[in-house]
Structure formats: C-alpha cells, structure tokens
Scaffold this motif. Structure first.
Motif, short mmCIF file in Angstrom:
data_model
loop_
_atom_site.label_atom_id
_atom_site.label_comp_id
_atom_site.label_asym_id
_atom_site.label_seq_id
_atom_site.Cartn_x
_atom_site.Cartn_y
_atom_site.Cartn_z
N ARG A 26 15.61 0.59 2.13
CA ARG A 26 15.60 0.40 3.20
C ARG A 26 14.21 -0.27 3.51
O ARG A 26 13.71 0.09 3.04
CB ARG A 26 15.77 1.33 4.26
N ARG A 27 14.32 -1.33 4.28
CA ARG A 27 13.03 -1.95 4.85
C ARG A 27 13.02 -2.29 6.39
O ARG A 27 13.98 -2.68 6.74
CB ARG A 27 12.72 -3.06 4.02
N THR A 28 11.73 -2.39 6.80
CA THR A 28 11.56 -2.92 8.12
C THR A 28 10.74 -3.97 7.87
O THR A 28 10.19 -4.42 6.63
CB THR A 28 11.00 -1.72 9.24
N ARG A 29 10.01 -4.53 9.06
CA ARG A 29 9.07 -5.62 8.89
C ARG A 29 7.84 -5.38 8.08
O ARG A 29 7.43 -6.21 7.53
CB ARG A 29 9.01 -5.95 10.26
N SER A 30 7.46 -4.02 8.23
CA SER A 30 6.20 -3.76 7.50
C SER A 30 6.17 -2.43 6.48
O SER A 30 5.39 -2.22 6.11
CB SER A 30 5.01 -3.66 8.37
N ILE A 31 7.27 -1.88 6.76
CA ILE A 31 7.43 -0.59 5.74
C ILE A 31 8.72 -0.76 4.82
O ILE A 31 9.69 -1.42 5.31
CB ILE A 31 7.69 0.70 6.68
N ALA A 48 9.50 6.84 -1.99
CA ALA A 48 7.96 6.51 -1.71
C ALA A 48 8.05 5.64 -0.27
O ALA A 48 9.23 4.89 -0.40
CB ALA A 48 7.54 5.55 -2.67
N ILE A 49 7.14 5.40 0.46
CA ILE A 49 6.94 4.68 1.53
C ILE A 49 5.70 3.93 1.26
O ILE A 49 4.69 4.20 1.01
CB ILE A 49 6.95 5.46 2.66
N PHE A 50 6.09 2.23 1.40
CA PHE A 50 5.18 1.47 1.05
C PHE A 50 4.83 0.52 2.43
O PHE A 50 5.90 0.23 2.99
CB PHE A 50 5.43 0.70 -0.18
N LYS A 51 3.79 0.16 2.82
CA LYS A 51 3.35 -0.64 3.92
C LYS A 51 3.00 -2.00 3.19
O LYS A 51 2.16 -2.09 2.28
CB LYS A 51 2.01 -0.02 4.65
N THR A 52 3.37 -3.02 3.99
CA THR A 52 3.14 -4.31 3.75
C THR A 52 1.98 -4.67 4.59
O THR A 52 2.33 -5.18 5.72
CB THR A 52 4.35 -5.25 3.86
N PRO A 53 0.93 -5.01 4.30
CA PRO A 53 -0.24 -5.19 5.24
C PRO A 53 -0.18 -6.79 5.81
O PRO A 53 0.57 -7.62 4.99
CB PRO A 53 -1.50 -5.09 4.16
N ILE A 74 0.73 -1.12 0.03
CA ILE A 74 0.04 -0.11 0.24
C ILE A 74 0.83 1.17 -0.17
O ILE A 74 1.96 1.20 0.95
CB ILE A 74 -0.86 -0.01 1.23
N THR A 75 0.60 2.15 -0.77
CA THR A 75 1.55 3.50 -0.97
C THR A 75 0.96 4.23 0.06
O THR A 75 -0.29 4.90 0.08
CB THR A 75 1.21 4.20 -2.23
N ILE A 76 2.11 4.60 1.06
CA ILE A 76 1.66 5.45 2.33
C ILE A 76 2.08 7.00 1.69
O ILE A 76 1.31 7.87 1.96
CB ILE A 76 2.65 5.24 3.48
N SER A 77 3.28 7.05 0.71
CA SER A 77 3.65 8.35 0.46
C SER A 77 4.61 8.20 -0.76
O SER A 77 5.25 7.34 -0.90
CB SER A 77 4.44 8.91 1.58
N LEU A 78 4.30 9.13 -1.80
CA LEU A 78 5.25 9.23 -3.13
C LEU A 78 5.23 10.80 -3.29
O LEU A 78 4.50 11.42 -3.42
CB LEU A 78 4.33 8.57 -4.18
N THR A 79 6.59 10.93 -3.21
CA THR A 79 7.09 12.35 -3.37
C THR A 79 7.88 12.27 -4.57
O THR A 79 8.68 11.62 -4.82
CB THR A 79 7.90 12.75 -2.21
#
Length: 132
Positions: free
Chosen positions: A98-103, A122-127, A72-77
């Motif tokens: 870079r990535r974390t467990r859900s971002i 961009a920042i994406f969330k992994t549901p 899911i796109t959280i932010s796109l600049t």
C-alpha cells in the motif's frame, strides 16, 4: 539486480551471493552453523527499499518518486522462521502492499532453497523534493 516478474507487478526479486557464482560460506555463519541473521536482514532492507523506489518511480500515475529520488526507511520489522542454508544462494522478494502520497508499506521474504528464512514488513518515506 532487480528482476520484474510481471511488468505491472509490485514484486521484484534480488539474489544475494557473497561473490559472483558463489553461495554462502562458513565465513557468513553464526554459532548455530547457519548463515548469520544479519545477511538476510541486509538483503531485505536492500530489496524492500529498491522495490519501493522502482515501483514508485514507474507507477502509472507518473510516479510519486523520481528515478533519482531515494526513500528513507522508517521501520523494518523481521520475523525469522529458519536459518539460511550454506551452499545455496539467498533469494529476496518484495512487494509494495500500500502507499500514500509520502509513505509506502512494503513486505518481503528471503528464501534459501525451498525454505522461507524470514518475513519482513517495512515502512518507507518518500522525502519531498526541494522546492516541491
């Protein structure tokens, strides 16, 4: 289609043309005579998201996302640095920074010929999967 430059790389490429074998046309123009900014932004969203999903699904630790799970796109600049040229395909490249467990934090750029049209982050969330 995504073309992996290096199998272990997080960089992927996507080339956009309005229809197979064609380049940008006047139909995709803005009043300045260059390709409308919405075209590279759409390409960036698609390229950055697709790269994120592919990289997460194929990561060495078994993947934080499955091949069928979407982000899911959280932010796109986007910062524009030039106009895409008519007569040339628009080429998108993206990489996971870079990535974390859900971002996931992703960057990319579209080019038209030898011109970088914009840069994006961009920042994406992994549901979470149901029941996970």
């Amino acid at each position: 289609m995504f073309f992996n430059e290096h199998p272990t790389s997080a960089a992927h490429k996507l080339t956009y043309s309005p229809s197979p074998g064609r380049s940008m046309t006047i139909k995709h123009s803005n009043p300045n005579g260059t390709v409308h900014g919405g075209v590279p932004i759409s390409l960036l969203d698609y390229t950055l998201d697709g790269t994120t999903e592919q990289v997460l699904a194929s990561s060495a630790d078994g993947g934080l996302a499955t091949a069928r799970q979407h982000t899911i796109t959280i932010s796109l600049t986007t910062q524009f640095s030039g106009g895409a040229r008519h007569g040339l395909p628009l080429f998108g490249r993206a990489w996971v920074q870079r990535r974390t467990r859900s971002i996931a934090f992703v960057a990319g750029e579209p080019t038209s010929g030898d011109l970088t049209v914009a840069t994006a982050s961009a920042i994406f969330k992994t549901p979470r999967q149901p029941g996970a």
